[in-house]
Design a protein around this motif. Structure first.
Motif, PDB file in Angstrom:
ATOM      1  N   ASP A  16      56.201  62.293  29.091  1.00  0.00           N
ATOM      2  CA  ASP A  16      55.187  62.767  28.147  1.00  0.00           C
ATOM      3  C   ASP A  16      55.509  62.384  26.695  1.00  0.00           C
ATOM      4  O   ASP A  16      54.985  62.995  25.766  1.00  0.00           O
ATOM      5  N   ASN A  17      56.357  61.386  26.501  1.00  0.00           N
ATOM      6  CA  ASN A  17      56.611  60.870  25.157  1.00  0.00           C
ATOM      7  C   ASN A  17      55.554  59.832  24.807  1.00  0.00           C
ATOM      8  O   ASN A  17      55.200  58.988  25.642  1.00  0.00           O
ATOM      9  N   ILE A  18      55.059  59.881  23.584  1.00  0.00           N
ATOM     10  CA  ILE A  18      54.029  58.927  23.168  1.00  0.00           C
ATOM     11  C   ILE A  18      54.648  57.546  22.981  1.00  0.00           C
ATOM     12  O   ILE A  18      55.617  57.368  22.250  1.00  0.00           O
ATOM     13  N   THR A  19      54.081  56.570  23.656  1.00  0.00           N
ATOM     14  CA  THR A  19      54.531  55.188  23.504  1.00  0.00           C
ATOM     15  C   THR A  19      53.528  54.355  22.701  1.00  0.00           C
ATOM     16  O   THR A  19      53.874  53.306  22.166  1.00  0.00           O
ATOM     17  N   GLN A  20      52.294  54.818  22.657  1.00  0.00           N
ATOM     18  CA  GLN A  20      51.272  54.205  21.812  1.00  0.00           C
ATOM     19  C   GLN A  20      50.456  55.325  21.169  1.00  0.00           C
ATOM     20  O   GLN A  20      49.848  56.123  21.868  1.00  0.00           O
ATOM     21  N   TYR A  21      50.482  55.374  19.859  1.00  0.00           N
ATOM     22  CA  TYR A  21      49.804  56.449  19.131  1.00  0.00           C
ATOM     23  C   TYR A  21      48.336  56.113  18.894  1.00  0.00           C
ATOM     24  O   TYR A  21      48.002  55.000  18.477  1.00  0.00           O
ATOM     25  N   GLY A  22      47.485  57.096  19.137  1.00  0.00           N
ATOM     26  CA  GLY A  22      46.077  56.930  18.785  1.00  0.00           C
ATOM     27  C   GLY A  22      45.915  56.859  17.281  1.00  0.00           C
ATOM     28  O   GLY A  22      45.115  56.081  16.749  1.00  0.00           O
ATOM     29  N   VAL A  23      46.694  57.675  16.573  1.00  0.00           N
ATOM     30  CA  VAL A  23      46.742  57.662  15.111  1.00  0.00           C
ATOM     31  C   VAL A  23      48.128  58.143  14.698  1.00  0.00           C
ATOM     32  O   VAL A  23      48.736  58.972  15.384  1.00  0.00           O
ATOM     33  N   ALA A  24      48.635  57.606  13.606  1.00  0.00           N
ATOM     34  CA  ALA A  24      49.948  58.031  13.114  1.00  0.00           C
ATOM     35  C   ALA A  24      49.898  58.233  11.614  1.00  0.00           C
ATOM     36  O   ALA A  24      49.128  57.575  10.899  1.00  0.00           O
ATOM     37  N   PHE A  25      50.726  59.162  11.162  1.00  0.00           N
ATOM     38  CA  PHE A  25      50.849  59.452   9.737  1.00  0.00           C
ATOM     39  C   PHE A  25      52.315  59.225   9.340  1.00  0.00           C
ATOM     40  O   PHE A  25      53.072  58.603  10.066  1.00  0.00           O
ATOM     41  N   ALA A  26      52.680  59.693   8.186  1.00  0.00           N
ATOM     42  CA  ALA A  26      54.079  59.662   7.740  1.00  0.00           C
ATOM     43  C   ALA A  26      54.324  60.926   6.938  1.00  0.00           C
ATOM     44  O   ALA A  26      53.394  61.515   6.382  1.00  0.00           O
ATOM     45  N   ASN A  27      55.566  61.374   6.867  1.00  0.00           N
ATOM     46  CA  ASN A  27      55.876  62.625   6.174  1.00  0.00           C
ATOM     47  C   ASN A  27      56.057  62.412   4.671  1.00  0.00           C
ATOM     48  O   ASN A  27      57.071  62.747   4.085  1.00  0.00           O
ATOM     49  N   GLU A  28      55.024  61.822   4.045  1.00  0.00           N
ATOM     50  CA  GLU A  28      54.988  61.625   2.604  1.00  0.00           C
ATOM     51  C   GLU A  28      53.637  62.095   2.105  1.00  0.00           C
ATOM     52  O   GLU A  28      52.645  62.073   2.855  1.00  0.00           O
ATOM     53  N   ASP A  29      53.566  62.485   0.817  1.00  0.00           N
ATOM     54  CA  ASP A  29      52.331  63.116   0.340  1.00  0.00           C
ATOM     55  C   ASP A  29      51.107  62.214   0.475  1.00  0.00           C
ATOM     56  O   ASP A  29      50.014  62.673   0.797  1.00  0.00           O
ATOM     57  N   TRP A  30      51.273  60.907   0.278  1.00  0.00           N
ATOM     58  CA  TRP A  30      50.116  60.006   0.375  1.00  0.00           C
ATOM     59  C   TRP A  30      49.640  59.842   1.810  1.00  0.00           C
ATOM     60  O   TRP A  30      48.536  59.325   2.040  1.00  0.00           O
ATOM     61  N   GLN A  31      50.437  60.282   2.781  1.00  0.00           N
ATOM     62  CA  GLN A  31      50.036  60.203   4.167  1.00  0.00           C
ATOM     63  C   GLN A  31      49.694  61.558   4.771  1.00  0.00           C
ATOM     64  O   GLN A  31      49.246  61.637   5.905  1.00  0.00           O
ATOM     65  N   VAL A  32      49.910  62.603   4.018  1.00  0.00           N
ATOM     66  CA  VAL A  32      49.581  63.953   4.480  1.00  0.00           C
ATOM     67  C   VAL A  32      48.439  64.523   3.636  1.00  0.00           C
ATOM     68  O   VAL A  32      47.399  64.927   4.160  1.00  0.00           O
TER      69      VAL A  32
END
Length: 380
Positions: free
Chosen positions: A137-153
């Protein structure tokens, strides 16, 4: 710089690159230690604190007049009615998607055109459909991804907030408005991406370039890295579209500006260089040198009008054109004192909701409570 030093052999440059995450505080630290650089370039909202602390030099009258006359917008560089430097770039956010992943999933019409999501519900369903997992159940292909930075959150959240008819802060910068009904609806909708397994907090925005992320919400400066990652397949793989809407088309926008530090030992030389670099129009190209750097190398949108008009080939290509088009629906960040703290608080609270530590309503209300105290102190 070589061109300039050939013209002015007495000028030497010493350049230091400061990581984005450290930049907001570094200039003040250097200024307080009497180690201020001569020239700065800053994210526009940071300028309010720098002006309050007295660490920016006021531009001379000819530069102020030039900025007023020749730039698409002066709002980012204007603080308390005063222009404090030279606008550099104006950017916004759009949706990038991997065409290969969409094709393999059958998301094409009868003519072979990619069917990309136009509404939030379509975006959610598409992200779920394009997510792949292994046997654990680990994601190997993300439908969408972000990053833990303000411009991505924060910026994707604000883009969707504006699309839903909400607002970030009150017009007088005295109160948070992002925790409204519209804001709670947006963050609740984002949480569905996590609940339905289309993404998680381990997702990496920059994995889009590795080909295992289907969609990201991105600023224009990722163009260079995408070109590098995909090579001659760049245009065949990368799709560009407006951010899917809630109610209306909208995106979050931001700007930067440059100038000279108040404690610079070489103010005249620094301003003269900026006149040459950012204001002087090259007759053979009808562009500025900095406009060329932004358009051709960095991948950002120049804010000087002549650069915006004379770089149509670059700004009108398949990638950047959507950013230019989206500018018509952009809501630009306000210049507010302690903007970095404010954005950091909102980011942390949104992350707490993404991590299932808080509900959307509690996360936004907690953020608003903390931010309102900062805004109250700002206005004292």
């Amino acid at each position: 710089l070589d061109e300039y030093t050939n013209l002015h052999p007495n000028i030497k440059f010493n350049i230091k690159v400061i990581p984005y995450g450290e930049y907001a505080n570094t200039l003040k630290v250097l200024s307080d230690a009497d180690m201020a650089p001569d020239i700065y370039q800053i994210y526009s909202p940071w300028g309010v604190s720098y002006v309050k602390d007295g660490i920016l030099d006021k531009p001379e009258e000819d530069i102020v007049d030039d900025v007023k006359k020749n730039y698409i917008s002066t709002s980012g560089v204007t603080i308390d009615g005063q222009i404090w430097g030279i606008p550099t770039e104006i950017n916004d956010f759009v949706l990038l998607y991997n065409k290969d992943i969409f094709r393999k999933a059958g998301l094409v019409d009868v003519n072979g055109n990619i069917i990309y999501p136009k509404t939030w519900q379509e975006f959610l369903n598409t992200a779920v459909k394009l997510t792949k997992k292994d046997t654990k159940d680990n994601i190997t292909q993300y439908g969408v991804a972000f990053a833990n930075e303000d411009w991505q959150v924060v910026d994707p959240f604000l883009s969707l907030l504006y699309s839903n008819g909400g607002k970030y802060l009150s017009s007088d910068m005295s109160k948070s408005l992002f925790n409204s009904k519209e804001g709670i609806e947006v963050l609740t909708a984002e949480l569905e991406l996590f609940k339905r397994g289309a993404t998680n907090t381990n997702g990496n925005f920059f994995d889009f370039g590795k080909g295992n992320v289907a969609m990201v919400i991105a600023p224009p400066w990722v163009k260079a890295s995408s070109q590098s990652n995909f090579g001659d397949r760049f245009e065949k793989v990368v799709g560009v579209a407006p951010i899917p809407i809630f109610k209306n088309q909208a995106t979050s926008g931001y700007s930067w500006f440059m100038g000279v530090m108040n404690k610079s030992q070489y103010k005249k030389e620094a301003w003269d260089f900026l006149r040459w670099f950012a204001l002087e129009v090259q007759p053979e190209t009808n562009t500025t040198r900095y406009g060329d750097l932004l358009a051709y190398t960095i991948g950002s949108i120049p804010s000087r009008r002549i650069d915006f008009e004379s770089h149509k080939e670059v700004l009108g290509d398949f990638f950047t054109n959507q950013y230019v088009e989206s500018m018509k629906n952009a809501f630009y960040e306000p210049n507010v004192l302690n903007s970095s703290k404010i954005k950091s608080i909102l980011m942390k609270e949104i992350l707490s909701a993404w991590s299932e530590e808080k509900t959307a309503e509690k996360a936004l209300n907690d953020a608003a409570s903390k931010i309102d105290k900062i805004l109250e102190n700002n206005n004292k």
